[in-house]
Each structure stands twice: as structure tokens, then as C-alpha cells.
Design a protein around this motif. Structure first.
Motif, PDB file in Angstrom:
ATOM      1  N   ASP A 104       0.753  -0.974   0.401  1.00  0.00           N
ATOM      2  CA  ASP A 104       0.092   0.242  -0.131  1.00  0.00           C
ATOM      3  C   ASP A 104       0.619   1.178   0.142  1.00  0.00           C
ATOM      4  O   ASP A 104       0.530   2.469   1.166  1.00  0.00           O
ATOM      5  N   GLU A 105       2.073   1.117  -1.098  1.00  0.00           N
ATOM      6  CA  GLU A 105       3.061   2.498  -1.072  1.00  0.00           C
ATOM      7  C   GLU A 105       3.038   2.594  -2.260  1.00  0.00           C
ATOM      8  O   GLU A 105       3.450   1.327  -2.987  1.00  0.00           O
ATOM      9  N   GLN A 127      -3.670   5.351  -1.694  1.00  0.00           N
ATOM     10  CA  GLN A 127      -3.145   5.279  -0.756  1.00  0.00           C
ATOM     11  C   GLN A 127      -3.836   7.106  -0.647  1.00  0.00           C
ATOM     12  O   GLN A 127      -3.434   7.410  -2.032  1.00  0.00           O
ATOM     13  N   ARG A 130       0.259   9.467  -1.067  1.00  0.00           N
ATOM     14  CA  ARG A 130       1.072   8.882  -1.564  1.00  0.00           C
ATOM     15  C   ARG A 130       1.911   9.716  -2.572  1.00  0.00           C
ATOM     16  O   ARG A 130       2.326  10.434  -2.561  1.00  0.00           O
ATOM     17  N   ARG A 230       4.168   8.531   7.503  1.00  0.00           N
ATOM     18  CA  ARG A 230       4.022   7.331   7.885  1.00  0.00           C
ATOM     19  C   ARG A 230       5.280   5.460   7.487  1.00  0.00           C
ATOM     20  O   ARG A 230       4.222   5.046   7.885  1.00  0.00           O
TER      21      ARG A 230
END
Length: 259
Positions: A104-105, A127, A130, A230
């Protein structure tokens, strides 16, 4: 400390950014449909169609009788002579997209030419906050994750040849301190990865590993990028492991003659 580079402009002109990204995709990938462009950019098909129409008008793209778009006269050299980088990109992208979904990056792939690196592929995560794709962008090698990974493969003599003082005679501030750089590269060789926190771009943390050919030659740097806020240090081992597995899978899928 190295200054941050290529932060997004304060006032982003999305249509210009989208058009430039389409041109890069056509140059590096070949044929694309309106739907494929729309999906990649995250825009409506009507928007993608308008952008492609303008690129056709300016000879950056042409549309064939199957309603597919390819590089036009302005970009046709790359279109008719697919480079090793574009073939590597084609092999790597499916794995990069899967990895972007798992982590999820955003995931990037970059290659080095002399003292610069060029991002040849990007897979964005879903996301809302991002790191956007850096496809087509060029950065000084010593300030990037992939660049440090690939410079670490060089001998001291080869490294000095990449950064001769005469090349930087009119811009001495751009030449890295070679003693400091060698120390950094020794750490990269020891660790097998690079952790880049706010070095290339303020507010961005990237972690990368080398992507090696079956024979062991480092071809590119494969990295995951995220907003620095993050990044959690305890995830470092699992991120390195995920990147390393993806790099091995891409290497295994490289067909003879791909590079």
C-alpha cells in the motif's frame, strides 16, 4: 546535507502533468488505448481522450486504425527502437503493481546513466496521500535511493571517473564529496539496501534494493516510497524482504536478450 530536489510545484497544472506522463508512457511502453491511459492516470476516459487528441495534434502521438495510440514523430525514435530499459520496465511492471497493492505504498524502478538516474517505471498505491509516480524524471545519482544502490557497484576508480572535477567546473556545488560518498557506498554494500529519508525530496522516505540480472549484475534500483510521516522503522526488515523477493521474481522472469 544534500538539498531536496524536484519537490512538486506549489501550483500543479494537472493537464500538463498528465500530458507529459502520457508522452513518457508512449515513449517507453508502446501502444496504449484511451481506457489504459485513463486507468493509469486515474482520470475519466473523456479526459484521457482530450489529452491524447492534443498529443496527436502536436505530433507526440498517432492513432492507428485500431484506435490505439503510439508514439508520434516527435517520439518515434524510441517507439521504433525499444531500449533495454523499456524491456526491463515491461517485465517489472506487473510485479511492481502487485507489490504496491501488498505494501500500500508506491513502487519505483530506476536505472543509472553516468551521474544521473532515470525513473523508468512507477506503480502508485491507492492511498489518497501517496508518493506519485516519478516515471521519466531524472535525478543526480548520489542523491537517490537507486543511484546509491547502483553507484555502490562501482570500484573507487570507476566512481572517480563518474565524478571528474572537470565535468563540474562550472557547477562545483553539484559534485559530491567523494570521500563521504565512498563511506556511504561502503555502508550500502554492507547492508544490501538503501534507506533514503528526505534526501531526494523533502517529506519522502524511500527504501530500495538492487535488481540484479541472473548473472549478478545490478541493472536497476527497486524501491518503495512513502510520505515520511508514515514510515515506521520497525517495518524495515519486512519492507526489505518484500522488495528483495520482488527483485528476485523480476530477475527470474527476464528472458534471454531482454537486456
Amino acid at each position: 546535507m544534500d538539498k531536496p530536489l524536484k519537490n512538486p510545484p506549489t501550483y500543479v497544472i494537472n493537464s500538463v502533468d498528465h500530458a507529459l506522463r502520457i508522452a513518457t508512457m508512449l515513449q517507453m511502453e508502446g501502444e496504449l488505448t484511451v481506457s489504459e491511459v485513463a486507468d493509469r492516470l486515474g482520470v475519466a476516459r473523456s479526459t484521457a481522450h482530450r489529452l491524447l487528441t492534443m498529443l496527436v495534434y502536436r505530433d507526440f502521438a498517432v492513432q492507428d486504425d485500431r484506435r490505439r495510440y503510439r508514439a508520434g514523430p516527435v517520439l518515434e525514435l524510441a517507439a521504433h527502437s525499444p531500449s533495454a530499459a523499456s524491456r526491463l520496465r515491461t517485465t517489472a511492471l506487473p510485479y511492481m503493481r502487485r507489490l504496491a497493492g501488498v505494501l500500500d505504498e508506491s513502487i519505483h524502478l530506476a536505472v543509472r546513466t553516468a551521474d544521473t538516474v532515470r525513473f523508468i517505471a512507477g506503480a502508485e498505491c491507492a492511498q489518497s496521500l501517496r508518493v506519485t509516480s516519478r516515471e521519466g524524471m531524472v535525478f543526480p545519482a548520489h542523491r537517490t535511493t537507486a543511484g546509491l544502490l547502483l553507484l555502490a557497484e562501482l570500484t573507487d576508480e570507476d566512481l572517480a571517473a563518474v565524478y571528474p572535477a572537470e565535468r563540474y567546473a562550472d557547477r562545483p556545488a553539484d559534485r559530491p564529496d567523494l570521500a563521504r560518498l565512498r563511506t556511504e557506498l561502503a555502508l550500502v554494500r554492507r547492508n544490501g539496501f538503501v534507506l533514503n529519508q528526505d534526501r531526494s525530496e523533502r517529506g519522502v522516505t524511500a527504501l530500495g534494493v538492487p535488481l540484479r540480472a541472473p548473472g549478478g549484475e545490478a541493472l536497476a534500483g527497486l524501491s518503495v516510497s512513502m510520505p515520511s510521516g508514515r514510515y515506521e522503522p520497525h517495518r524495515l526488515p519486512s519492507l526489505v524482504d518484500a522488495l528483495s523477493r520482488a527483485a528476485l521474481a523480476i530477475a527470474a522472469d527476464l528472458t534471454p536478450g531482454t537486456l
